[in-house]
Design an enzyme around this catalytic site. Sequence first.
Site, PDB file in Angstrom:
ATOM      1  CB  SER A  55      -0.883   0.008   1.254  1.00  0.00           C
ATOM      2  OG  SER A  55      -1.525   1.255   1.439  1.00  0.00           O
ATOM      3  CE1 TYR A  66      -3.724  -2.093   6.223  1.00  0.00           C
ATOM      4  CE2 TYR A  66      -3.100   0.089   5.433  1.00  0.00           C
ATOM      5  CZ  TYR A  66      -3.513  -1.208   5.176  1.00  0.00           C
ATOM      6  OH  TYR A  66      -3.713  -1.621   3.868  1.00  0.00           O
TER       7      TYR A  66
END
Length: 276
Positions: A135, A148
């Site tokens: 990501s 995260y």
Amino acid sequence: MQITKPSVLVTGASSGIGAATASLLLDRGWRVFAAARRLELMAPLAAQGAELLELDLSNAESRSDLAAQIANRVGALDALVNNAGFGEVGPLETMELERARAIFEVNVFGLMGLTQLLVPAMRQRGCGRIVNVSSIAGRWVTPGSGWYGASKFALEALSDALRLELKSFGLQVVIVEPGLIATNFGEIAFPSMQKALECNIYGKMMRNVRAGWERVYQGASSPLLVAQTIENALTKPKPAARYRCGHQAISVLASELLPTSIWDRLISAQMLQNAD
């Protein structure tokens, strides 16, 4: 003469990027093993020709069972797409370490645990490709997404090491870094966001963070765009080490080029506009 289809395992195939990737690869003639915790959500993929496998990445027995099924059906995979993952949000000071560990159990340890089981057959055959879906949060983070982001930063490092370690055995490792994609991530993170909003220390900050995320997610890209990028990473004869795609993905370059103080001001202006 019957042509053998190349085989690929796509994890997290019940929705979003995983479902789009599995569907696209089926259309392109791959033999697709689609894995997720809930088989019923992958019914459309089964109708399209996918072979469904149940997988809870955080569970060692589940990983072993899946690896055994793969070994029985194809021996060595031609490709592995490590897409499954999840995230929760919240300030670092107040988010329980138990929840942080849960994120790492899936996004890091579960992913690598499964990879460790599947790599030996690929290595012994001397070819194969692994695509790890990271990501842009693996390159820079916003307030409230520290854990995260940390799991994706870890995946970036592991992928770099794995790429170097497996190269001499004929295996290629590629990282795909999606930007903001229209998936159900918001629904998954909703309980943790609600808890963060109720915090008497960081509640106001998290309200502004949520508003900032809602603004930037208005331009979110389709999961199909990421699926097309993954297909490119799987089929290009000499793939790059990294592929970025989707809304805001270009921000990675800005985060690397700008001084940290200026980057911090940009993020604060975008995500914390009304914070004290």
